[in-house]
Write a protein that holds these residues in place. Structure first.
Motif, short mmCIF file in Angstrom:
data_model
loop_
_atom_site.label_atom_id
_atom_site.label_comp_id
_atom_site.label_asym_id
_atom_site.label_seq_id
_atom_site.Cartn_x
_atom_site.Cartn_y
_atom_site.Cartn_z
N SER A 278 0.85 -1.19 0.00
CA SER A 278 0.00 0.00 0.00
C SER A 278 0.88 1.24 0.00
CB SER A 278 -0.92 0.01 1.23
OG SER A 278 -1.75 -1.13 1.23
N THR A 279 0.41 2.30 -0.65
CA THR A 279 1.21 3.52 -0.77
C THR A 279 0.55 4.69 -0.05
OG1 THR A 279 0.17 4.42 -2.76
CG2 THR A 279 1.82 2.71 -3.09
N ASP A 280 1.31 5.74 0.16
CA ASP A 280 0.78 6.98 0.73
C ASP A 280 0.86 8.12 -0.29
OD1 ASP A 280 3.49 7.38 0.63
OD2 ASP A 280 3.72 7.98 2.71
N VAL A 281 0.87 7.79 -1.57
CA VAL A 281 1.01 8.79 -2.63
C VAL A 281 -0.29 9.59 -2.76
CG1 VAL A 281 1.30 9.12 -5.11
CG2 VAL A 281 2.71 7.45 -3.89
N TRP A 292 -0.55 15.97 -14.02
CA TRP A 292 -0.62 15.46 -12.65
C TRP A 292 0.52 16.06 -11.85
CZ3 TRP A 292 -4.33 12.23 -10.57
CH2 TRP A 292 -5.23 11.66 -11.47
N VAL A 293 0.23 16.45 -10.62
CA VAL A 293 1.27 17.00 -9.74
C VAL A 293 1.24 16.25 -8.41
CG1 VAL A 293 1.28 19.30 -10.79
CG2 VAL A 293 -0.31 18.81 -8.92
N SER A 294 2.39 16.12 -7.81
CA SER A 294 2.48 15.47 -6.49
C SER A 294 2.03 16.44 -5.42
CB SER A 294 3.92 15.02 -6.22
OG SER A 294 4.33 14.07 -7.18
N VAL A 295 1.26 15.93 -4.46
CA VAL A 295 0.78 16.75 -3.35
C VAL A 295 1.51 16.31 -2.09
CG1 VAL A 295 -1.23 17.39 -1.95
CG2 VAL A 295 -1.48 17.01 -4.42
N SER A 296 2.05 17.27 -1.35
CA SER A 296 2.77 16.95 -0.12
C SER A 296 1.83 16.29 0.88
CB SER A 296 3.36 18.22 0.51
OG SER A 296 4.30 18.80 -0.37
N LYS A 297 2.32 15.27 1.57
CA LYS A 297 1.48 14.49 2.49
C LYS A 297 1.45 15.09 3.89
CE LYS A 297 3.90 10.87 1.33
NZ LYS A 297 4.53 11.37 0.10
N TYR A 298 2.39 15.97 4.19
CA TYR A 298 2.47 16.62 5.49
C TYR A 298 2.49 15.62 6.65
CZ TYR A 298 1.64 20.79 2.76
OH TYR A 298 1.75 21.78 1.83
N GLY A 299 3.05 14.46 6.39
CA GLY A 299 3.46 13.54 7.44
C GLY A 299 2.39 12.76 8.15
N ALA A 532 -5.73 10.92 -21.54
CA ALA A 532 -5.26 12.12 -20.84
C ALA A 532 -3.85 11.85 -20.33
CB ALA A 532 -6.20 12.47 -19.68
N SER A 533 -3.23 12.87 -19.77
CA SER A 533 -1.88 12.74 -19.24
C SER A 533 -1.83 11.65 -18.17
CB SER A 533 -1.43 14.08 -18.65
OG SER A 533 -0.16 13.99 -18.08
N SER A 534 -0.77 10.85 -18.19
CA SER A 534 -0.64 9.73 -17.24
C SER A 534 -0.27 10.21 -15.85
CB SER A 534 0.44 8.76 -17.73
OG SER A 534 0.07 8.17 -18.95
N MET A 535 -0.61 9.40 -14.86
CA MET A 535 -0.25 9.69 -13.48
C MET A 535 1.26 9.57 -13.30
SD MET A 535 -3.26 7.55 -11.52
CE MET A 535 -3.02 8.40 -9.96
N LYS A 536 1.77 10.16 -12.24
CA LYS A 536 3.20 10.08 -11.96
C LYS A 536 3.59 8.70 -11.42
CE LYS A 536 4.15 14.96 -11.03
NZ LYS A 536 5.32 15.04 -11.92
N VAL A 537 2.68 8.08 -10.67
CA VAL A 537 2.95 6.79 -10.04
C VAL A 537 1.88 5.80 -10.47
CG1 VAL A 537 3.17 5.56 -7.86
CG2 VAL A 537 4.03 7.90 -8.05
N SER A 538 2.30 4.63 -10.93
CA SER A 538 1.31 3.61 -11.31
C SER A 538 0.81 2.90 -10.06
CB SER A 538 1.95 2.60 -12.27
OG SER A 538 2.91 1.81 -11.59
#
Length: 573
Positions: A278-281, A292-299, A532-538
């Motif tokens: 499982s991921t926290d992306v 697509w842009v990465s969003v900070s998870k803020y821990g 559409a544009s692909s996600m950064k992480v599969s």
């Protein structure tokens, strides 16, 4: 204050009279001083202590009554009929509480027909917060404002430029902006035709098509007569060419003619499963920039998959799921403005492979898997009291199903009951507090995506027990039947699904051999799926939701990196 008001109404201990024309208002000076610096100065600096009668000009007796009653009761007797006069008088006498009450009422009344008037009116009287909200309402509802507002043709050229140059201008296509400009000029053509080049330079022409520029813009008589417009069109075609060449690069530099507007909505993707874990992306999709842009998870975001996310009251709720070892009953609330996670009341049951939707201010969570059994139980959450309440059970156990809401009912389709993959579907009516079976889908679908779209319930993709599917079908609640709709470009199950910009988007998922980056969307107007544009992480087993109405939408948008034009570089030199 009720005591003071009783004394006023009985005309006891009053030490002043406010006179408006022939109308007299006995008052207590100290009460009006507490309400307004104007009256404090009037009673202490602009008159003698013995003076008792004060004539007030430039205000009606009806509005003065509102001001005096507000001073005594803190109740603003403001109505849509008297609000403009009350607002002006409240400013004249510096009654801040009444100004705030008028601003709140004006904000509640904002519509495409009056937002320009409120923007101009409040700007003149310096109420910056309401002025900003009225302007933002204007740009976010621009298409309706430009087509229906009688105030739109009355804008000055400076005001129109301020609107159409704004990055928050909400238009699906830039040709709408060009059309609005022509309508504005046409209202007073002889006086306004000279502004065509200034206005055209604020249309993001490079986001249109070469055919539109060549056939619609270049052939317009106003554009034909302007050499400045010819230069703008040439630059737009160059910017369009650069944009097409660079669209696959990780970073795109824009100029004024090609920079995408900021979208008022964003598609957010949370978690998922890749490489067996499982991921926290967290990713955000900007539809206007197709990025697509990465969003900070803020821990604070816990890795999870087979969960669900929904947007409600400005926050995202992450419900249930699995982190490789634990099946969650926990629910977390993500504040999209402060970027903070807060755990709220947990569900009555642990649920991964859970189906979740929002309806009428409630979060509904249904079925799932608790680590031992597939569930038929269902419950709903009320944010106001932070409580989950069990509702009647479904007719079938369902994990890996999917749900949506349409016309006041919750629909859930497909899934797995522990023994069989399902094609069955049912709906919950909160008015009768009952589940009702509906017609089964044409195909078995587990790991399906279900979404309300075009006034129907769409069921997309999934797994039929043998292979992943790219087929889709839709349920018509009027005919109570399913019918086939065009198939996706790719087969997938356990993907994210959401409606944004009047299109159904699907993101990620499992192809049968690997997790996916791929994103595509379905447009009911064309009846076609497009990439559409692909996600950064599969990943698969992710969850998507659409967020909107945020003051910090830029945090969930692709960066707009601007390149200098030759003219800008000359200025810098």
């Amino acid at each position: 204050m009720s005591v003071y008001n009783e004394l006023r109404l009985e005309q006891q201990l009053c030490d002043a009279v406010i006179r408006v024309g022939s109308t007299r208002f006995p008052v207590h000076k100290i009460v009006l001083c507490n309400c307004s610096p104007y009256f404090q100065a009037l009673f202490t600096n602009w008159s003698t202590q013995e003076r008792q009668v004060f004539d007030i000009p430039n205000v009606s007796s009806d509005v003065m009554k509102i001001i005096i009653e507000f001073a005594y009761t803190a109740f603003p007797a403001v109505t849509p009929e008297n609000i403009q006069e009350s607002f002006i008088a409240a400013h004249q006498f510096n009654v801040m509480g009444l100004i705030q009450a008028c601003c709140s009422l004006l904000e509640d009344q904002l519509s495409p027909q009056n937002c320009i008037g409120i923007w101009r009116f409040t700007d003149f009287y310096y109420t910056p917060e309401l002025t900003h909200k009225a302007f933002l309402y204007t740009v976010t509802h621009f298409e309706e404002v430009a087509s229906t507002s009688e105030e739109f043709p009355l804008l000055s050229v400076q005001e129109l430029v301020k609107i159409i140059e704004n990055d928050h201008l909400n238009v699906k296509q830039e040709k709408t902006v060009f059309g609005a400009i022509l309508c504005w000029i046409g209202y007073a053509a002889q006086e306004r035709r000279e502004h065509i080049s200034l206005l055209l330079s604020n249309v993001r022409l490079a986001l249109t098509s070469p055919q539109f520029i060549t056939n619609s813009v270049r052939n317009n008589e106003l554009v034909l007569a302007s050499s400045e417009c010819h230069l703008i069109l040439s630059r737009a075609l160059e910017a369009m060419h650069d944009l097409n060449i660079n669209k696959l690069s990780k970073t795109i530099y824009y100029n004024r003619l090609s920079c995408p507007r900021l979208s008022p909505t964003a598609l957010l993707s949370f978690g998922g499963r890749r490489g067996g874990y499982s991921t926290d992306v967290i990713e955000a999709y900007d539809t206007r920039a197709d990025r697509w842009v990465s969003v900070s998870k803020y821990g604070a975001y816990i890795p999870r998959a087979y969960h669900a996310t929904v947007f409600l009251d400005g926050a995202v709720y992450c419900v249930g799921g699995f982190d490789n070892s634990e099946w969650f009953s926990s629910v977390y609330r993500y504040d999209l403005v402060t970027h903070t996670w807060t755990e709220v009341k947990q569900m009555h049951r642990s649920r991964c492979y859970v189906s979740v939707t929002v309806m009428d201010g409630y979060i509904y969570a249904m079925g799932g898997y608790n680590g031992r059994h597939r569930l038929k139980s269902a419950e709903r959450y009320q944010p106001r009291n932070n409580q989950w309440t069990l509702i009647p059970q479904m007719h079938e156990r369902r994990s890996d199903a999917s749900c949506t809401n349409l016309r006041g009912k919750v629909y859930i389709c497909g899934g797995f009951n522990g023994n069989n993959f399902l094609s069955t579907a049912e709906c919950f009516n909160p008015e009768t507090n009952q589940w009702t079976r509906i017609a089964s889908m044409d195909q078995i679908r587990s790991g399906v995506g279900v979404i309300a779209y075009a006034d129907k319930v769409f069921a997309v993709g999934g797994y039929n027990g043998i292979s992943r599917l790219n087929t889709a079908e839709a349920y018509n609640p009027d005919t109570k039947t399913w019918h086939a709709v065009p198939s996706m470009l790719a087969c997938r199950s356990n993907f994210g699904i959401a409606v944004i910009d009047d299109r159904v988007f699907v993101a990620g998922g499992y192809s049968g051999s690997s997790t996916m980056f791929d994103v595509e969307y379905y447009d009911a107007e064309t009846s076609e799926w497009s990439g559409a544009s692909s996600m950064k992480v599969s990943c698969s087993a992710l969850s998507c939701c659409v967020v909107h109405g945020l003051p910090n939408m830029v945090d969930y948008s692709a960066p707009r990196l601007m390149q200098c034009s030759d003219a800008d570089e000359d200025k810098m030199e």
